[in-house]
Design a protein around this motif. Structure first.
Motif, PDB file in Angstrom:
ATOM      1  N   UNK A   1       0.854  -1.198   0.000  1.00  0.00           N
ATOM      2  CA  UNK A   1       0.000   0.000   0.000  1.00  0.00           C
ATOM      3  C   UNK A   1       0.890   1.249   0.000  1.00  0.00           C
ATOM      4  N   UNK A   2       0.678   2.101  -1.022  1.00  0.00           N
ATOM      5  CA  UNK A   2       1.568   3.257  -1.193  1.00  0.00           C
ATOM      6  C   UNK A   2       1.530   4.217  -0.007  1.00  0.00           C
ATOM      7  N   UNK A   3       0.464   4.139   0.755  1.00  0.00           N
ATOM      8  CA  UNK A   3       0.354   5.086   1.865  1.00  0.00           C
ATOM      9  C   UNK A   3       1.462   4.905   2.889  1.00  0.00           C
ATOM     10  N   UNK A   4       2.015   3.688   2.980  1.00  0.00           N
ATOM     11  CA  UNK A   4       3.127   3.490   3.929  1.00  0.00           C
ATOM     12  C   UNK A   4       4.329   4.331   3.541  1.00  0.00           C
ATOM     13  N   UNK A   5       4.463   4.603   2.249  1.00  0.00           N
ATOM     14  CA  UNK A   5       5.609   5.425   1.816  1.00  0.00           C
ATOM     15  C   UNK A   5       5.478   6.841   2.354  1.00  0.00           C
ATOM     16  N   UNK A   6       4.249   7.334   2.413  1.00  0.00           N
ATOM     17  CA  UNK A   6       4.037   8.678   2.961  1.00  0.00           C
ATOM     18  C   UNK A   6       4.444   8.695   4.434  1.00  0.00           C
ATOM     19  N   UNK A   7       4.060   7.635   5.143  1.00  0.00           N
ATOM     20  CA  UNK A   7       4.384   7.550   6.571  1.00  0.00           C
ATOM     21  C   UNK A   7       5.895   7.435   6.745  1.00  0.00           C
ATOM     22  N   UNK A   8       6.491   6.579   5.940  1.00  0.00           N
ATOM     23  CA  UNK A   8       7.931   6.369   6.053  1.00  0.00           C
ATOM     24  C   UNK A   8       8.703   7.648   5.749  1.00  0.00           C
ATOM     25  N   UNK A   9       8.211   8.425   4.793  1.00  0.00           N
ATOM     26  CA  UNK A   9       8.902   9.674   4.431  1.00  0.00           C
ATOM     27  C   UNK A   9       8.926  10.620   5.629  1.00  0.00           C
ATOM     28  N   UNK A  10       7.848  10.637   6.389  1.00  0.00           N
ATOM     29  CA  UNK A  10       7.808  11.499   7.581  1.00  0.00           C
ATOM     30  C   UNK A  10       8.871  11.054   8.583  1.00  0.00           C
ATOM     31  N   UNK A  11       8.984   9.765   8.776  1.00  0.00           N
ATOM     32  CA  UNK A  11       9.970   9.273   9.756  1.00  0.00           C
ATOM     33  C   UNK A  11      11.392   9.514   9.258  1.00  0.00           C
ATOM     34  N   UNK A  12      11.591   9.297   7.974  1.00  0.00           N
ATOM     35  CA  UNK A  12      12.937   9.479   7.425  1.00  0.00           C
ATOM     36  C   UNK A  12      13.361  10.935   7.540  1.00  0.00           C
ATOM     37  N   UNK A  13      12.406  11.844   7.246  1.00  0.00           N
ATOM     38  CA  UNK A  13      12.710  13.277   7.335  1.00  0.00           C
ATOM     39  C   UNK A  13      13.165  13.657   8.746  1.00  0.00           C
ATOM     40  N   UNK A  14      12.689  12.926   9.719  1.00  0.00           N
ATOM     41  CA  UNK A  14      13.049  13.198  11.104  1.00  0.00           C
ATOM     42  C   UNK A  14      14.175  12.280  11.594  1.00  0.00           C
ATOM     43  N   UNK A  15      14.852  11.631  10.664  1.00  0.00           N
ATOM     44  CA  UNK A  15      15.960  10.769  11.056  1.00  0.00           C
ATOM     45  C   UNK A  15      15.533   9.608  11.938  1.00  0.00           C
ATOM     46  N   UNK A  16      14.269   9.172  11.817  1.00  0.00           N
ATOM     47  CA  UNK A  16      13.726   8.057  12.614  1.00  0.00           C
ATOM     48  C   UNK A  16      13.912   8.297  14.103  1.00  0.00           C
ATOM     49  N   UNK A  17      13.872   9.571  14.506  1.00  0.00           N
ATOM     50  CA  UNK A  17      14.065   9.903  15.922  1.00  0.00           C
ATOM     51  C   UNK A  17      12.754   9.763  16.685  1.00  0.00           C
ATOM     52  N   UNK A  18      12.876   9.386  17.946  1.00  0.00           N
ATOM     53  CA  UNK A  18      11.696   9.151  18.775  1.00  0.00           C
ATOM     54  C   UNK A  18      10.809  10.381  18.893  1.00  0.00           C
ATOM     55  N   UNK A  19      11.408  11.570  18.821  1.00  0.00           N
ATOM     56  CA  UNK A  19      10.583  12.776  18.983  1.00  0.00           C
ATOM     57  C   UNK A  19       9.643  12.988  17.797  1.00  0.00           C
ATOM     58  N   UNK A  20       9.835  12.194  16.756  1.00  0.00           N
ATOM     59  CA  UNK A  20       8.948  12.317  15.584  1.00  0.00           C
ATOM     60  C   UNK A  20       7.655  11.533  15.773  1.00  0.00           C
ATOM     61  N   UNK A  21       7.461  10.941  16.945  1.00  0.00           N
ATOM     62  CA  UNK A  21       6.312  10.045  17.125  1.00  0.00           C
ATOM     63  C   UNK A  21       4.974  10.711  16.798  1.00  0.00           C
ATOM     64  N   UNK A  22       4.720  11.872  17.387  1.00  0.00           N
ATOM     65  CA  UNK A  22       3.403  12.480  17.188  1.00  0.00           C
ATOM     66  C   UNK A  22       3.211  12.878  15.726  1.00  0.00           C
ATOM     67  N   UNK A  23       4.250  13.466  15.142  1.00  0.00           N
ATOM     68  CA  UNK A  23       4.146  13.842  13.722  1.00  0.00           C
ATOM     69  C   UNK A  23       3.901  12.588  12.867  1.00  0.00           C
ATOM     70  N   UNK A  24       4.552  11.494  13.220  1.00  0.00           N
ATOM     71  CA  UNK A  24       4.382  10.261  12.442  1.00  0.00           C
ATOM     72  C   UNK A  24       2.964   9.712  12.593  1.00  0.00           C
ATOM     73  N   UNK A  25       2.438   9.746  13.804  1.00  0.00           N
ATOM     74  CA  UNK A  25       1.063   9.253  13.993  1.00  0.00           C
ATOM     75  C   UNK A  25       0.076  10.122  13.209  1.00  0.00           C
ATOM     76  N   UNK A  26       0.367  11.430  13.175  1.00  0.00           N
ATOM     77  CA  UNK A  26      -0.480  12.301  12.343  1.00  0.00           C
ATOM     78  C   UNK A  26      -0.408  11.853  10.886  1.00  0.00           C
TER      79      UNK A  26
END
Ligand code: FES
Length: 164
Positions: free
Chosen positions: A14-39
């Motif tokens: 499902x292509x939507x996972x790529x959108x989610x992954x891009x958010x995490x990658x942009x934040x260097x997969x850092x834990x503080x990206x949790x809320x932005x990633x859930x959004x």
């Protein structure tokens, strides 16, 4: 330099996972990206379910309990609804311009449910999302994980009528 831990594979094609992954990658997969990633999960899928929470926890290297805790603490996050079927209508810009409002109006008129609601018989939950990653197919909806492109309210309701 510490070695980067291998990231988990995307849960599906499902292509939507790529959108989610891009958010995490942009934040260097850092834990503080949790809320932005859930959004970003909610923006793409309309809700958070166990698969997405597990994927986010593993990707950000956070305990699952913490991810569940944050997802359930903030009322802005919606957990997977209870309907047997889930229809996510995209209301992102491209879909909105091409008639997402009509799709939602059609569903409301036929089933008396607005986004975030489930029919009384628990057959269908309706959600909206801000972009499901199929802008070229606008207006799009995702029914039980399948992307339906270039919908009209008639074609979408015909699909919904086929559900058990
Ligand atoms: S705006 Fe609807 S798929 Fe992108």
């Amino acid at each position: 330099m510490t070695l980067q831990q291998a990231k988990p594979p995307l849960p599906s094609a499902d292509k939507r996972w790529k959108l989610v992954n891009a958010t995490m990658r942009r934040n260097g997969y850092a834990g503080h990206a949790l809320i932005e990633t859930l959004h970003s999960v909610q923006d793409a899928f309309g809700f958070l379910d166990e698969i997405s929470l597990r994927f986010v926890a593993a990707s950000l290297d956070l305990p699952l309990s913490k991810v569940f805790g944050v997802a359930t603490f903030y009322h802005i996050f919606m957990l997977k609804p209870k309907g047997r079927h889930t229809c996510v209508v995209c209301t992102g810009t491209a879909c909105y311009i091409k008639g997402a409002g009509e799709l939602l109006d059609g569903i409301q008129a036929r089933y008396e449910v607005a986004p975030g609601e489930t029919t009384q018989d628990d057959r269908l939950s309706v959600l909206s999302a801000r972009c499901v990653g199929a802008c070229g197919l606008a207006p799009a909806a995702v029914l039980d994980g399948d992307v339906l492109g270039k919908q009209t309210s008639d074609t979408l309701i015909a699909k919904l009528e086929e559900l058990d």
